[in-house]
Write an enzyme that holds these catalytic residues in place. Structure first.
Site, PDB file in Angstrom:
ATOM      1  CE  LYS A  54     -47.113 -37.694  16.065  1.00  0.00           C
ATOM      2  NZ  LYS A  54     -46.586 -36.495  15.407  1.00  0.00           N
ATOM      3  CD  GLN A  98     -46.557 -32.936  15.214  1.00  0.00           C
ATOM      4  OE1 GLN A  98     -46.178 -34.026  15.637  1.00  0.00           O
ATOM      5  NE2 GLN A  98     -47.492 -32.818  14.297  1.00  0.00           N
ATOM      6  CG  ASP A 121     -41.431 -37.602  11.248  1.00  0.00           C
ATOM      7  OD1 ASP A 121     -42.452 -38.305  11.144  1.00  0.00           O
ATOM      8  OD2 ASP A 121     -41.418 -36.481  11.772  1.00  0.00           O
TER       9      ASP A 121
HETATM   10  N1  GUN Z   1     -47.264 -33.154  11.263  1.00  0.00           N
HETATM   11  C1  GUN Z   1     -48.293 -33.838  10.724  1.00  0.00           C
HETATM   12  N2  GUN Z   1     -47.943 -35.127  10.497  1.00  0.00           N
HETATM   13  C2  GUN Z   1     -46.664 -35.239  10.899  1.00  0.00           C
HETATM   14  C3  GUN Z   1     -45.737 -36.335  10.914  1.00  0.00           C
HETATM   15  O1  GUN Z   1     -46.021 -37.460  10.512  1.00  0.00           O
HETATM   16  N3  GUN Z   1     -44.510 -36.040  11.405  1.00  0.00           N
HETATM   17  C4  GUN Z   1     -44.174 -34.818  11.844  1.00  0.00           C
HETATM   18  N4  GUN Z   1     -42.944 -34.640  12.292  1.00  0.00           N
HETATM   19  N5  GUN Z   1     -44.988 -33.789  11.841  1.00  0.00           N
HETATM   20  C5  GUN Z   1     -46.239 -34.004  11.375  1.00  0.00           C
END
Ligand code: GUN
Length: 294
Positions: A54, A98, A121
């Site tokens: 990311k 996350q 998200d």
């Molecule tokens: N863990 C796995 N995929 C994601 C996501 O799209 N967002 C977040 N916050 N955690 C994740």
């Protein structure tokens, strides 16, 4: 018949390119640099890989990236204080915590603390509720990616039969809402559904997001169906790196499906690209600019 492989790598790279163009435009015309803050608690190796990716891709798109790594034993108060700071930081337009969080932290409390305008998200109840109500909302990135991949095969999915297998807050539930917005006919299934094979046989579009390796078999599918595999399951291999497999038995499905996403190289690539889209959209909305052309 062999299914067409939907190349998530190529489609995601093209999307990231369009985001970078729009970021350059808002920087030039509005002196606005979209910024994304990612919060990682603990040191889960898979999460560390995602967070690094990311960070790299955010910077490559011309946006500001802020990484916050906290120890696994951080107190809820300290994490909430960080979120409050990010909510008020004018350089930050997107906040992503996350998941999964360590069990000592209450995920719902943490998500609820994020400013809904910065909730890239799409997990805050404000955004989840807006999406379910058919209103404009920041929507979760993986389901957005699934829709874009589907549209690389079908320009319109209006009236098609779709089945979503899985009902998580991050994927299954929001994906159902996005499919409804596209006027698909949606069946919501999950690990407890009876006779999944029979339900799948009706579906023109199959979305597998249950987290069970190769659960969806080739002979469940309607010939010619489009299959979007959201699963990322790590299968241990003695003496080697774990093997990644999806929720669909890929080799079997190849002979029946019309189009299918591979694992890796399918949906996974799209999630981060859509996170960049959401961050750009959030930045424009916060500054009262028109929605960007991506
Ligand atoms: N863990 C796995 N995929 C994601 C996501 O799209 N967002 C977040 N916050 N955690 C994740």
């Amino acid at each position: 018949m062999t299914a067409r492989i939907i190349d998530g790598k190529v489609i995601a790279a093209e999307l990231r390119g369009r985001v970078a163009d729009e970021v350059a435009r808002v920087r030039r015309d509005h002196q606005l640099t979209p910024g994304l803050a990612v919060v990682l608690v603990g040191n889960d190796p898979a999460s560390e890989v995602y967070v690094r990716s990311k960070h790299t891709q955010t910077q490559a798109a011309g946006m500001a990236s802020f990484e916050h790594k906290l120890p696994a034993d951080v107190s809820e108060g300290d994490l909430l204080a960080l979120i409050a700071r990010l909510n008020h930081d004018p350089r930050v337009h997107g906040i992503l915590v996350q998941l999964p969080l360590p069990k000592t932290l209450h995920t719902e409390t943490i998500i609820n603390a994020i400013d809904p305008a910065k909730d890239v998200d799409g997990l805050h109840p404000n955004n989840a509720g807006r999406l379910a109500g058919g209103f404009a909302a920041l929507s979760p990135c993986t389901p957005l990616g699934c829709i874009i991949l589907t549209k690389s095969v079908h320009a319109s999915i209006e009236g098609m039969n779709a089945i979503v297998i899985g009902r998580s807050n991050l994927v299954g539930r929001p994906l159902v809402q996005l499919l409804l917005n596209e006027n698909a006919t949606v069946t919501i299934a999950h690990s407890r559904s009876r006779d999944l094979a029979k339900l799948c046989a009706q579906a023109d579009l199959v979305y597998a997001a249950v987290g069970r390796p190769e659960m969806v078999r080739g002979d469940w599918l309607k010939p010619g169906a489009t299959v979007i595999d959201v699963g990322i399951n790590r299968i241990p291999v003695p003496g080697a790196k774990p093997k990644l497999v999806g929720d669909v038995a890929f080799q079997e499905a190849l002979d029946v499906a019309g189009a299918i996403t591979p694992v890796p190289g399918g949906v996974g690539q799209m999630t981060v690209a859509c996170l960049l889209v959401n961050t750009l959209r959030a930045a424009c909305a916060i500054h009262g600019l028109p929605a960007p052309a991506v």
